[in-house]
Motif scaffolding. Structure first.
Motif, PDB file in Angstrom:
ATOM      1  N   SER A  86       0.841  -1.191   0.000  1.00 39.62           N
ATOM      2  CA  SER A  86       0.000   0.000   0.000  1.00 39.62           C
ATOM      3  C   SER A  86       0.877   1.242   0.000  1.00 39.62           C
ATOM      4  O   SER A  86       1.985   1.244   0.552  1.00 39.62           O
ATOM      5  N   VAL A 101       3.361   7.666   4.319  1.00 41.07           N
ATOM      6  CA  VAL A 101       2.690   7.904   3.039  1.00 41.07           C
ATOM      7  C   VAL A 101       3.719   7.983   1.919  1.00 41.07           C
ATOM      8  O   VAL A 101       4.881   8.341   2.131  1.00 41.07           O
ATOM      9  N   GLY A 103       3.984   8.362  -2.787  1.00 44.88           N
ATOM     10  CA  GLY A 103       3.271   8.630  -4.031  1.00 44.88           C
ATOM     11  C   GLY A 103       3.025  10.110  -4.249  1.00 44.88           C
ATOM     12  O   GLY A 103       3.149  10.937  -3.336  1.00 44.88           O
ATOM     13  N   GLU A 105       0.234  11.923  -4.971  1.00 49.09           N
ATOM     14  CA  GLU A 105      -0.862  12.559  -4.239  1.00 49.09           C
ATOM     15  C   GLU A 105      -0.480  12.797  -2.784  1.00 49.09           C
ATOM     16  O   GLU A 105      -0.759  13.862  -2.216  1.00 49.09           O
ATOM     17  N   ALA A 106       0.173  11.802  -2.179  1.00 43.76           N
ATOM     18  CA  ALA A 106       0.597  11.943  -0.786  1.00 43.76           C
ATOM     19  C   ALA A 106       1.614  13.063  -0.626  1.00 43.76           C
ATOM     20  O   ALA A 106       1.563  13.838   0.337  1.00 43.76           O
ATOM     21  N   THR A 109      -0.217  16.404  -0.820  1.00 39.89           N
ATOM     22  CA  THR A 109      -1.026  16.610   0.381  1.00 39.89           C
ATOM     23  C   THR A 109      -0.138  16.918   1.577  1.00 39.89           C
ATOM     24  O   THR A 109      -0.416  17.832   2.371  1.00 39.89           O
ATOM     25  N   LYS A 387      -8.471  13.411   3.941  1.00 40.86           N
ATOM     26  CA  LYS A 387      -8.664  12.356   2.960  1.00 40.86           C
ATOM     27  C   LYS A 387      -7.411  12.229   2.109  1.00 40.86           C
ATOM     28  O   LYS A 387      -6.871  13.213   1.609  1.00 40.86           O
ATOM     29  N   LEU A 388      -6.946  10.999   1.941  1.00 39.27           N
ATOM     30  CA  LEU A 388      -5.808  10.710   1.078  1.00 39.27           C
ATOM     31  C   LEU A 388      -6.162   9.480   0.246  1.00 39.27           C
ATOM     32  O   LEU A 388      -6.074   8.345   0.721  1.00 39.27           O
ATOM     33  N   GLY A 389      -6.595   9.717  -0.990  1.00 40.78           N
ATOM     34  CA  GLY A 389      -7.113   8.629  -1.807  1.00 40.78           C
ATOM     35  C   GLY A 389      -8.351   8.049  -1.159  1.00 40.78           C
ATOM     36  O   GLY A 389      -9.273   8.777  -0.771  1.00 40.78           O
ATOM     37  N   SER A 390      -8.362   6.732  -0.984  1.00 39.87           N
ATOM     38  CA  SER A 390      -9.504   6.073  -0.343  1.00 39.87           C
ATOM     39  C   SER A 390      -9.364   6.016   1.167  1.00 39.87           C
ATOM     40  O   SER A 390     -10.272   5.549   1.858  1.00 39.87           O
ATOM     41  N   TYR A 391      -8.225   6.491   1.683  1.00 40.88           N
ATOM     42  CA  TYR A 391      -7.965   6.407   3.114  1.00 40.88           C
ATOM     43  C   TYR A 391      -8.196   7.744   3.823  1.00 40.88           C
ATOM     44  O   TYR A 391      -8.229   8.803   3.192  1.00 40.88           O
ATOM     45  N   THR A 392      -8.318   7.657   5.143  1.00 40.11           N
ATOM     46  CA  THR A 392      -8.480   8.840   5.976  1.00 40.11           C
ATOM     47  C   THR A 392      -7.343   8.909   6.975  1.00 40.11           C
ATOM     48  O   THR A 392      -7.025   7.920   7.643  1.00 40.11           O
TER      49      THR A 392
END
Length: 509
Positions: A86, A101, A103, A105-106, A109, A387-392
């Motif tokens: 992941s 985290v 990637g 997006e991470a 963010t 929110k980070l992708g599908s995770y919180t």
């Protein structure tokens, strides 16, 4: 470099109280902590509503996770991403919920989200007792650092920094084997003390050596004990307090002697006095900047010389670049080749040229920041949930972003584990060598100048070769230990063989 992290524990410190008082208070604190340990250790992780998804958890014995995280952080995080399959995973560190985290997006963010607080993240996960950080005090420190890095001030400091560099390297002798992981740090420490504190201190070689020893103790004490009782102040903490007290006394004495003497000197201490800063702020500034600047600057300077000693084409290119600057700004014939003459001709190069006319050296510094900086950024989510992708990422949790996630991404940097200053800069916006987002390195200008002066002096004076500890040439490049987040020692057997060049025209590597 990475000034914003290592400075934090100093900026709001009150003047030290007597050691007996500190010892008594610490014993009381330990007793209270021991009484509440079970409650603290059993505290629930930040909870999420049922309709929100938490990242996968990296499971394992608490002691093993703690030990591996602090002793082998690079491998720990890489294994965590691989084991959980992941881009985001969580684990428990003492009673804290931590999210790692990775990637694109991470990364965006992490560096843009205002709820992710650097100061609170640092104070808890760095393993030291919180100091009641005042962000306003930190802003004042940064303001003074910006003043110190004005072009006129750096231009004034430039020949003095070169002279410090010369005196430290002159002690190496004319030839021999050099352990750069200790000796180059001595050079940059001397230069940073000169730049950010008192000339009276910087001119006293024995006093600077004492300061270096105290800072080494403070530096080595930032990791907590890797046991379930890691939150209890241990022997390392007491040594850190003792070393900190001694550093405080040295700079406090320098301040008082300057006030009482009535003598003015054109140094950082005098600038702070003339601006009306309080004694607390002045001493805090002089204490904080050497550990914040000298450690990271020394590490990158060390690796610059290691890489250049192996890559002779780049060493020759950098030397040629510096010689071109000398010929541009020196109208008289070159003086007889000597260590002092190197200082004299380099001092004639203006600051503007050092900052804008050294493209090869700039590329080498940039690539060394990428390849040999084992930094993991830390933040605390002060709320609300993110929110980070599908995770919180729940409020109250801590978030880690390893710079290696970008630095060693083959889609960003081809052959990422190779030191290659000529690589493409097409994805410039992804470069994190000086930090990211709102937390860029505040001492970048001074750090960069310091590294350039060290490399320029060394490559003009010496022939440099990468060898093993027996002095035998080696073909493989030096490899940074990315788990060694303090000093980044080489993993392989390598050191630098140096010998003095006989004249200006000597073209040997």
């Amino acid at each position: 470099m990475v000034l914003r992290d290592t400075l934090l524990s100093w900026v709001s410190a009150d003047p030290f109280v007597p050691f007996k008082t500190i010892t008594t208070l610490t014993v009381i604190v330990v007793a209270v902590l021991a009484f509440t340990y079970l409650i603290l250790n059993a505290r629930d992780a930040p909870s999420l509503p049922r309709d929100q998804l938490s990242p996968p958890e990296l499971l394992g014995p608490a002691g093993k996770i703690t030990h591996t995280f602090f002793d082998n952080q690079f491998d720990f995080l890489a294994d965590g991403f691989r084991t959980t399959a992941s881009a985001v995973f969580r684990f428990r560190l003492f009673h804290n919920e931590v999210m790692a985290v990775s990637g694109e997006e991470a990364r965006q963010t992490f560096f843009r989200e205002k709820a992710l607080n650097l100061y609170q993240g640092f104070q808890v996960l760095i393993g030291t007792i919180p100091t009641g950080l005042d962000p306003h005090a930190l802003s004042g420190i940064y303001k003074r650092l910006n003043v110190l890095q004005r072009p006129d001030n750096l231009q004034f400091l430039l020949p003095r920094l070169l002279l410090d560099c010369h005196r430290k390297m002159d002690s190496w002798g004319n030839e021999g084997l050099l352990d750069p992981t200790s000796t180059v740090h001595d050079v940059t420490f001397q230069m940073i003390v000169r730049a950010v504190s008192s000339f009276d201190v910087a001119d006293n070689a024995a006093l600077v050596a004492r300061l270096k020893k105290f800072y080494d103790i403070i530096d080595a004490s930032v990791k907590p004990l890797t046991t379930n009782l890691a939150w209890v102040p241990g022997f390392a903490t007491f040594r850190k307090v003792w070393a900190s007290m001694n550093v405080y006394r040295i700079f406090s004495k320098a301040l008082e002697e300057r006030k009482s003497s009535g003598i003015k000197r054109e140094d950082a201490l005098q600038q702070l006095l003339d601006s009306g800063e309080s004694s607390k702020c002045i001493v805090g500034f002089m204490m904080g900047l050497p550990i914040a600047g000298a450690r990271s600057t020394g590490t990158i300077g060390t690796w610059l010389l290691l890489f250049l000693s192996h890559e002779h084409e780049w060493l020759a290119a950098v030397r040629k670049e510096i010689e071109t600057l000398i010929s541009t700004y020196t109208t008289d014939p070159l003086p007889t080749f000597s260590p002092q003459s190197i200082v004299d001709v380099l001092s004639r190069i203006p600051l503007s040229a050092w900052e804008s006319q050294t493209p090869n050296l700039d590329l080498c510094i940039r690539e060394t920041l990428r390849r040999a900086q084992p930094h993991t950024a830390v933040r605390k989510n002060t709320g609300p949930d993110i929110k980070l992708g599908s995770y919180t990422i729940p409020s109250g949790s801590f978030v880690l972003y390893p710079f290696a996630d970008t630095f060693f991404d083959a889609s960003v940097y081809s052959e990422p584990f190779r030191w290659n200053p000529a690589r493409s800069l097409a994805k410039e916006q992804l470069f994190l060598g000086w930090g990211g987002g709102t937390h860029m390195c505040k001492g970048q200008r001074l750090a960069s100048l310091t590294m350039k002066l060290v490399v320029a002096y060394a490559c003009l004076r010496f022939k440099l070769d990468l060898v093993n500890h027996l002095g035998q040439p080696i073909s493989e490049p030096p490899v940074p230990d990315m788990n060694d987040f303090l000093t980044c020692q080489p993993k392989n057997d390598c050191t630098i063989k140096f010998s003095e060049r006989p004249d200006w025209t000597d073209s040997r590597a």
